[in-house]
Scaffold this active site. Structure first.
Site: not given
Length: 740
Positions: A280-283
């Protein structure tokens, strides 16, 4: 420690037999020994504690404890031989002693910084781009890093979006070729080599099409447009063996990419048969809650794993929720096994089970601390990325014996700003980065004088420095103005509604112009800017981007003619923000404008010329190139024949130089409308003054294929325009018929 690890590994994994087994078999044996929580732990990525690219939501003590419990599979923002070794030692205290993966945003260089990525794309030089990533991988791996979150292969047509600086511009074909060069550079001769790091194709998908150019915004488009324009660079990356993919933050037609089964399971892991893993991208897993797609982190974790997201970066959703979801029967344990397997395979391929510390080598790190060969290459790459936009009075190249030169503008003595956004900060940056002032001064003759005045700040209304700048200009024989946007004004979360020169920089330029002194304008930026007054009134303009560690030397090499600029724009430059999005390969309309000023009941603005300020592919040289004798092997082709195209390019000027020869096509009639031009190939050729070179291209029916409204990918019989030229507007054209 290494010997002790081997003994324990022998006991836990039966390592004596591993030499006879495939990696897949080794992973299966390991998975059979893992608890559900240990498997989920492999899907968890946390950030280190000094540098973060998003909000962190837990303390360091918790993270360190979870690493020792085997509940973490990867760390990002942990670098350095000593630091990565310490974290790896913690991981080896876990029951099964599974090593960590260390990831880092190695975007345009590591210890040696190269031009921002959009600037690199302006070089149109795939060999240089690949070599830059080879160097970045060698340096980063010496600092203990296994994995980079690059390349960004998003197609981007809106310069208001700050992340255009991280990509390769507006064109699918050019972006695909550059993305492949980057992957090859990062991964080298293959994972497991000490100078190879895992690449990551991001952001999957269509992040560059965010509505209004506003970061993290929604994307709404047809599946045909998605497949034809935005997905090809990702498909090519998967076919090239890129190790990982990263989700994009945006939703696509109402479904967040992080939980988008169509792109993740149906396309990437299904039709494209991608064997790596998706992070995933950050968060972005947790962000599906404010998206309005999941009611809480538990539902977000469920939707993400079902869709095919393998690793959770900093959402803290997988470890907290996946075990419960499996126990409740909402998530099949086979999905957990598949995700863990994909990650463990990469750890085996990287050789981390043989030696978890193999990348944490202080001797290798010291060798890359100040590698002069890398800096030498950075200087060359920077000069090759500069684009000459105007040189009407042939002020450039400057003579080194010019008696007095004035450098005026807020960027003349900048150091770390030359890195641009998405660079790795080191404590000695201010000492080792070459300023524009020093680069120019070092190339002027000893009897020449270089004056300097800041003139203005980057982004305020302070005019108090104008008077000093004007007086400095009056003393000079030539003035070099260095204007643009601050290095942190392009990048993630750096969208701008106004992409003109910030603050009072344009006013400063106008005041200096009143002195009547010859002006060379250098524009420092990570994106296309709008600078109409300068473009209309200043006869000499260089687009210098942000060029990295050797910026000052790269710029001086071009200013004084050591390097003849040959860069070409990878994005269209608009006349004003109201013209955005503007890109060369648009569709025609039922009422196309007949010329640049045709505004009467056609697709146009009544208050603006129709063409852009500078077109895609545009870039001048200190010499001139003449195109002639374009020749086609046939004007009537059938079936799988090959079309050969030749054109003679002559250097008619006074300097040797490089030219990017560009090949475009147009499919005149189709079952769906086709763009007015499509880039299909290009060649960068070096031509000596007075020399003629024949440049050759080939086309096959494969180059004619497109997606129709049913997502069939094929080509049609019909008429095609074949165009060759120096940019997307200045081409020679011949028409052919090609039938099945």
């Amino acid at each position: 420690m290494k010997r002790l690890y081997f003994i324990l590994a022998f006991t836990v994994f039966g390592i004596n037999a591993f030499g006879q087994k495939t990696i897949d078999q080794k992973v299966s044996e390991l998975l059979s020994k893992m608890t559900l929580e240990e498997k989920v732990g492999q899907l968890v990525q946390y950030s280190g504690f000094e540098y973060a690219t998003g909000p962190q939501n837990s303390n360091s003590a918790t993270v360190l404890n979870e690493i020792k419990q085997g509940k973490v599979g990867s760390m990002l923002n942990v670098a350095g031989a000593d630091e990565t070794r310490k974290f790896q030692e913690l991981a080896l205290k876990s029951r099964l002693r599974i090593p960590l993966l260390f990831g880092q945003d190695v975007i345009h260089g590591y210890r040696t910084t190269f031009p921002v990525n959009l600037g690199q794309a302006a070089s149109w030089d795939l060999k240089l781009i690949e070599k830059s990533e080879r160097i970045a991988a060698t340096e980063a791996s010496a600092y203990g890093i296994h994995w980079t979150f690059a390349p960004m292969v998003d197609v981007a047509r809106d310069p208001r979006w700050g992340r255009v600086m991280e990509g390769s511009g507006e064109d699918t074909y050019l972006g695909t070729q550059i993305g492949l060069a980057r992957i090859k550079g990062f991964q080298g001769k293959g994972l497991g080599n000490l100078d190879a790091i895992m690449a990551c194709a991001k952001h999957f998908a269509a992040y560059g099409a965010a509505v209004g150019g506003r970061d993290y915004n929604s994307v709404d488009m047809s599946l045909r447009q998605l497949n034809e324009t935005y997905l090809p660079p990702f498909k090519a990356a998967a076919e090239a063996g890129v190790a990982t993919f990263m989700n994009s933050f945006n939703d696509i037609n109402g479904i967040p990419a992080t939980a988008n089964k169509y792109i993740l399971r149906d396309l990437l892991k299904g039709k494209w048969n991608f064997k790596g893993f998706v992070v995933s991208d950050w968060g972005s897993i947790g962000e599906m809650v404010p998206h309005g797609y999941a009611k809480d982190n538990k539902e977000a974790a469920e939707k993400a794993i079902l869709a095919g997201s393998d690793m959770d970066m900093e959402s803290r959703a997988y470890m907290a929720e996946l075990p419960k979801l499996v126990q409740e029967g909402k998530v099949n344990t086979k999905l957990i096994d598949d995700a863990a397997r994909r990650i463990l395979i990469k750890k085996f391929e990287m050789g981390l089970f043989d030696d978890p510390y193999r990348f944490s080598n202080e001797k290798r790190q010291k060798e890359q601390l100040n590698n002069q060969e890398n800096r030498k290459f950075g200087r060359e790459f920077g000069s090759k990325s500069i684009v000459l936009l105007k040189n009407q009075k042939n002020i450039l190249p400057l003579s080194r014996s010019t008696k007095t030169v004035a450098l005026i503008g807020p960027f003349g003595k900048e150091t770390s700003a030359n890195h641009g956004f998405w660079s790795i900060a080191f404590k000695d940056d201010n000492q080792r980065i070459i300023t524009q002032f020093d680069g120019i001064k070092n190339q002027l003759d000893k009897n020449s004088t270089l004056l300097y005045a800041k003139g203005a700040n980057v982004d305020d209304q302070d005019r108090s420095m104008f008077a000093e700048a004007v007086e400095t200009a009056k003393k000079a024989d030539v003035v070099i103005m260095t204007l643009g946007e601050g290095h942190a004004m392009s990048g993630e979360a750096k969208s701008r509604s106004n992409i003109h020169f910030s603050g009072v920089q344009e006013d400063l330029l106008k005041e200096i112009a009143k002195t009547g002194k010859p002006i060379v304008l250098m524009i420092n930026a990570g994106r296309p800017l709008v600078f109409d007054w300068a473009a209309d009134n200043i006869p000499t303009i260089l687009y210098t981007w942000w060029l990295g560690t050797e910026a000052g030397n790269s710029i001086a090499d071009v200013l004084f003619g050591t390097v003849n600029p040959g860069g070409k724009l990878p994005m269209t430059f608009p006349r004003t923000e109201g013209q955005i999005p503007v890109y060369y390969n648009h569709y025609n309309t039922g009422r196309p404008a007949k010329n640049n000023t045709d505004r009467n009941y056609v697709s146009a603005y009544i208050d603006l010329d129709n063409d852009p300020k500078f077109p895609f592919g545009f870039g001048l040289s200190y010499t001139q190139f003449k195109y002639a004798d374009m020749n086609l092997s046939s004007t009537n082709l059938k079936g799988n024949q090959t079309l050969n195209i030749n054109v003679n390019v002559t250097n008619t000027g006074k300097y040797d130089g490089e030219e990017v020869v560009q090949l475009y096509i147009r499919d005149l009639f189709g079952k769906v409308v086709r763009p007015v031009k499509e880039l299909k190939s290009f060649q960068k050729v070096f031509i000596k003054k007075g020399e003629t070179k024949t440049v050759s291209f080939t086309l096959t029916p494969e180059n004619l294929k497109f997606y129709d409204d049913k997502l069939n990918f094929d080509w049609e019989s019909g008429e095609f325009d074949i165009m060759v030229g120096t940019d997307s507007q200045n081409v020679q054209t011949k028409r052919i018929n090609w039938s099945k």
